[in-house]
Design a protein around this motif. Structure first.
Motif, PDB file in Angstrom:
ATOM      1  N   ALA A   1       0.550 -20.004  -6.380  1.00 33.51           N
ATOM      2  CA  ALA A   1       1.864 -19.116  -6.077  1.00 33.51           C
ATOM      3  C   ALA A   1       1.543 -17.527  -6.031  1.00 33.51           C
ATOM      4  O   ALA A   1       2.202 -16.909  -4.924  1.00 33.51           O
ATOM      5  N   LEU A   2       0.730 -17.348  -6.937  1.00 34.04           N
ATOM      6  CA  LEU A   2       0.287 -15.974  -6.969  1.00 34.04           C
ATOM      7  C   LEU A   2      -0.497 -15.487  -5.450  1.00 34.04           C
ATOM      8  O   LEU A   2      -0.550 -14.295  -5.075  1.00 34.04           O
ATOM      9  N   LEU A   3      -1.528 -16.429  -5.139  1.00 30.26           N
ATOM     10  CA  LEU A   3      -2.052 -15.983  -3.907  1.00 30.26           C
ATOM     11  C   LEU A   3      -1.010 -16.026  -2.472  1.00 30.26           C
ATOM     12  O   LEU A   3      -1.068 -15.182  -1.864  1.00 30.26           O
ATOM     13  N   ILE A   4       0.129 -16.771  -2.740  1.00 26.76           N
ATOM     14  CA  ILE A   4       1.079 -16.956  -1.519  1.00 26.76           C
ATOM     15  C   ILE A   4       1.911 -15.546  -1.919  1.00 26.76           C
ATOM     16  O   ILE A   4       1.952 -14.620  -0.726  1.00 26.76           O
ATOM     17  N   PHE A   5       2.059 -15.300  -2.751  1.00 28.03           N
ATOM     18  CA  PHE A   5       2.775 -13.924  -3.198  1.00 28.03           C
ATOM     19  C   PHE A   5       2.243 -12.708  -2.733  1.00 28.03           C
ATOM     20  O   PHE A   5       2.537 -11.780  -2.135  1.00 28.03           O
ATOM     21  N   PHE A   6       0.834 -12.683  -3.315  1.00 31.36           N
ATOM     22  CA  PHE A   6       0.149 -11.381  -2.996  1.00 31.36           C
ATOM     23  C   PHE A   6      -0.480 -11.349  -1.535  1.00 31.36           C
ATOM     24  O   PHE A   6      -0.508 -10.235  -0.993  1.00 31.36           O
ATOM     25  N   VAL A   7      -0.439 -12.367  -0.739  1.00 40.86           N
ATOM     26  CA  VAL A   7      -0.640 -12.384   0.521  1.00 40.86           C
ATOM     27  C   VAL A   7       0.668 -11.592   1.431  1.00 40.86           C
ATOM     28  O   VAL A   7       0.280 -10.749   2.058  1.00 40.86           O
ATOM     29  N   ALA A   8       1.714 -12.068   0.803  1.00 40.84           N
ATOM     30  CA  ALA A   8       2.869 -11.632   1.484  1.00 40.84           C
ATOM     31  C   ALA A   8       3.130 -10.013   1.049  1.00 40.84           C
ATOM     32  O   ALA A   8       3.253  -9.144   1.791  1.00 40.84           O
ATOM     33  N   PHE A   9       2.871  -9.469  -0.257  1.00 38.31           N
ATOM     34  CA  PHE A   9       3.094  -8.440  -0.717  1.00 38.31           C
ATOM     35  C   PHE A   9       2.098  -7.414  -0.148  1.00 38.31           C
ATOM     36  O   PHE A   9       2.570  -6.446   0.574  1.00 38.31           O
ATOM     37  N   ASN A  10       0.775  -7.696   0.086  1.00 39.32           N
ATOM     38  CA  ASN A  10      -0.201  -6.714   0.526  1.00 39.32           C
ATOM     39  C   ASN A  10       0.126  -6.541   2.037  1.00 39.32           C
ATOM     40  O   ASN A  10       0.156  -5.499   2.563  1.00 39.32           O
ATOM     41  N   LEU A  11       0.645  -7.433   2.848  1.00 40.08           N
ATOM     42  CA  LEU A  11       1.080  -7.489   4.091  1.00 40.08           C
ATOM     43  C   LEU A  11       2.199  -6.427   4.320  1.00 40.08           C
ATOM     44  O   LEU A  11       2.344  -5.582   5.106  1.00 40.08           O
ATOM     45  N   LEU A  12       3.376  -6.748   3.391  1.00 44.03           N
ATOM     46  CA  LEU A  12       4.185  -6.040   3.514  1.00 44.03           C
ATOM     47  C   LEU A  12       4.008  -4.423   2.946  1.00 44.03           C
ATOM     48  O   LEU A  12       4.557  -3.380   3.651  1.00 44.03           O
ATOM     49  N   GLU A  13       3.282  -4.227   2.108  1.00 43.05           N
ATOM     50  CA  GLU A  13       2.625  -2.942   1.782  1.00 43.05           C
ATOM     51  C   GLU A  13       2.281  -2.269   2.831  1.00 43.05           C
ATOM     52  O   GLU A  13       2.375  -1.083   2.900  1.00 43.05           O
ATOM     53  N   ALA A  14       1.335  -2.938   3.590  1.00 44.20           N
ATOM     54  CA  ALA A  14       0.786  -2.320   4.744  1.00 44.20           C
ATOM     55  C   ALA A  14       1.627  -2.090   5.988  1.00 44.20           C
ATOM     56  O   ALA A  14       1.417  -1.045   6.765  1.00 44.20           O
ATOM     57  N   SER A  15       2.616  -2.980   6.134  1.00 46.22           N
ATOM     58  CA  SER A  15       3.582  -2.844   7.401  1.00 46.22           C
ATOM     59  C   SER A  15       4.435  -1.763   7.202  1.00 46.22           C
ATOM     60  O   SER A  15       4.963  -1.039   8.253  1.00 46.22           O
ATOM     61  N   LEU A  16       5.224  -1.806   6.048  1.00 45.58           N
ATOM     62  CA  LEU A  16       6.084  -0.722   5.943  1.00 45.58           C
ATOM     63  C   LEU A  16       6.080   0.755   6.254  1.00 45.58           C
ATOM     64  O   LEU A  16       6.872   1.244   6.810  1.00 45.58           O
ATOM     65  N   PRO A  17       5.071   1.369   5.771  1.00 48.28           N
ATOM     66  CA  PRO A  17       4.961   2.598   6.074  1.00 48.28           C
ATOM     67  C   PRO A  17       4.746   3.039   7.534  1.00 48.28           C
ATOM     68  O   PRO A  17       5.126   3.663   8.160  1.00 48.28           O
ATOM     69  N   SER A  18       4.063   1.881   8.329  1.00 47.37           N
ATOM     70  CA  SER A  18       3.642   1.896   9.604  1.00 47.37           C
ATOM     71  C   SER A  18       5.237   1.843  10.523  1.00 47.37           C
ATOM     72  O   SER A  18       5.467   2.503  11.365  1.00 47.37           O
ATOM     73  N   LEU A  19       6.036   0.979   9.858  1.00 51.46           N
ATOM     74  CA  LEU A  19       7.572   0.697  10.289  1.00 51.46           C
ATOM     75  C   LEU A  19       8.178   1.920  10.209  1.00 51.46           C
ATOM     76  O   LEU A  19       8.898   2.630  10.922  1.00 51.46           O
TER      77      LEU A  19
END
Length: 469
Positions: free
Chosen positions: A313-331
């Motif tokens: 569950a932590l792996l699923i959470f942090f895959v999404a978390f890290n992807l969003l952390e990288a995507s949001l500034p770009s957006l």
């Protein structure tokens, strides 16, 4: 700028400034993050620490003062200088760390964390980075500094359990205070003094731009997103370490879970980032990441008592978390008006820290009065609302931001040059600010004629030189 300095490569001075500022930024964020995986255990032995509501406030208190003071501290650096503000912020952080290290109950820890957050130097660091880098390299410098957040977050989760065994949480607080003092040495002796310090629209908040940024519904969606993301993250640190311990994993061995989870989560997001950028599918990737984050959060609630289940569950959470952390500034960069990027980033960053406070405080209250299930439902509700907002957002244009140096010109000439640049192939938006000596462009990912921009700016510079002669 000397002709001997290559426009294509960062100069030694720029590299030194970027590396120095990244290390200062990283040392401070490390001090904020490192207690996350161990604080719940420490609080159990503090007077008042058996109250989860107070533990949550202690965990997130830094976010409240950081959110309130970050933009004003940036403005203060415009008036009295970047380095004095950074020195002051680091001293405050060191004082707050010392107070928390010497705390005899949970209330003193809360006070120390409030002082830590008051040393809000992020905006001043970004402004100093803008002072010390040329326009064509500023994005690289900002990206390097920003990357330190993810790096120190991962490092803090991995080393915190071992440090807790060796020196305890009071020792960790004391160590972070010493790191803040070491950062002062770096600022003074490693980072160059700016020859000229001026306001930068791409890195600093402007009062004139607040209205347009706060009325932009697309930016508001992203601001809510970073709020929900960090509120969920902070709330979960109240329960995840305890869950792992109750499932049979000793606290000092939690790094054995965090290390592979963070490593593989970082590895797995690379294809998604490349796909989203190259194929102009950022919205689809963004929505999928939020949905995955929600699934990971629900999985954490359903796998209580299982080490392997919680790890997955932590792996699923942090895959999404890290992807969003990288995507949001770009957006943010793609959506924000070209002349209000700094304001948009300032609001976004302040909202992020506010989310950290609210998530920890409300999460702690819910755990204290209604149990862990209420905390999980709260986090799920935040993410479900975000998913709804994301589904209704406009797909961001496939653009990237560019900056070019221009000579200082008056408003009329700036407006004329802005129109000329906007008329070039592949340019979506253009804004020339003569007083800042910079041209901001939003350009198509494909089909952008950069040579045409360079020629136009060269002609404009030659004309200006001819008039001055």
């Amino acid at each position: 700028m000397s002709a001997s300095i290559s426009p294509e490569k960062m100069s030694q001075s720029e590299l030194r400034a970027t590396a120095g500022l990244a290390s200062v930024y990283g040392l401070r964020m490390f001090g904020l993050f490192i207690i996350l995986p161990v604080f719940a255990f420490y609080a159990e032995h503090l007077p008042g620490g058996n109250n989860y509501a107070l533990v949550g406030i202690a965990l997130g208190a830094y976010g409240l003062t950081q959110a309130i003071l970050q933009i004003p501290m940036g403005w203060l650096s415009d008036r009295i200088g970047r380095k004095p503000v950074i020195y002051f912020g680091l001293i405050l952080f060191a004082i707050g760390s010392l107070v928390a290290a010497m705390a005899t109950d949970i209330y003193w820890v809360i006070f120390g964390r409030i002082i830590q957050g008051a040393g809000a130097i992020s905006a001043a660091i970004m402004a100093l980075a803008a002072d010390l880098t040329r326009e064509e390299h500023r994005t690289k410098a900002m990206a390097t500094i920003g990357m330190t957040i993810g790096t120190v977050f991962a490092l803090s989760l991995i080393v915190a359990p071992a440090l807790n065994q060796w020196i305890g949480v009071p020792g960790i607080f004391a160590m972070t205070g010493l790191l803040a003092l070491a950062a002062i040495f770096i600022v003074k002796n490693v980072i160059p003094d700016p020859q000229i310090s001026r306001f930068h629209s791409d890195t600093e908040a402007s009062t004139e731009s607040f209205g347009s940024v706060l009325r932009n519904t697309q930016l508001l969606r992203l601001n809510y997103g970073i709020f929900a993301l960090h509120a969920t993250l902070m709330a979960l640190w109240l329960i995840v370490p305890l869950t792992l311990r109750e499932a049979g994993k000793p606290a000092e061995d939690h790094w054995q879970i965090y290390l592979p989870v963070l490593f593989f989560s970082m590895l797995l997001i690379i294809p998604a980032i490349i796909y989203g950028e190259k194929k102009a599918k950022l919205k689809q990737v963004f929505i999928a990441a939020i949905a995955l984050l929600l699934c990971g959060q629900i999985a954490l609630a359903l796998t209580v008592g299982s080490i392997w289940g919680t790890t997955l569950a932590l792996l699923i959470f942090f895959v999404a978390f890290n992807l969003l952390e990288a995507s949001l500034p770009s957006l943010i960069s793609k959506i924000a008006p070209v002349g209000a990027k700094g304001t948009a980033i300032g609001v976004y960053s302040s909202t992020q820290f506010l989310g950290a406070f609210v998530g920890a405080a409300i999460g702690g209250y819910l755990m204290e009065h209604h149990g862990s299930l209420a905390l999980y439902l709260f986090c799920s509700g935040l993410l479900a609302i975000w998913l709804t907002f994301a589904c209704t957002m406009k797909a961001p244009a496939a653009v990237r931001s560019k900056m070019y140096h221009v000579d200082e010109i008056d408003i009329e000439k700036s407006q004329r040059l802005s129109l000329q640049l906007a008329a070039l192939p592949g340019v979506r938006e253009a804004l020339v600010l003569g007083d800042e000596r910079v041209a901001f462009l939003k350009v198509d990912m494909n089909g952008f004629d950069e040579e045409g921009v360079n020629k136009l700016l060269e002609v404009r510079e030659e004309e200006a030189n001819g008039i001055s002669q």
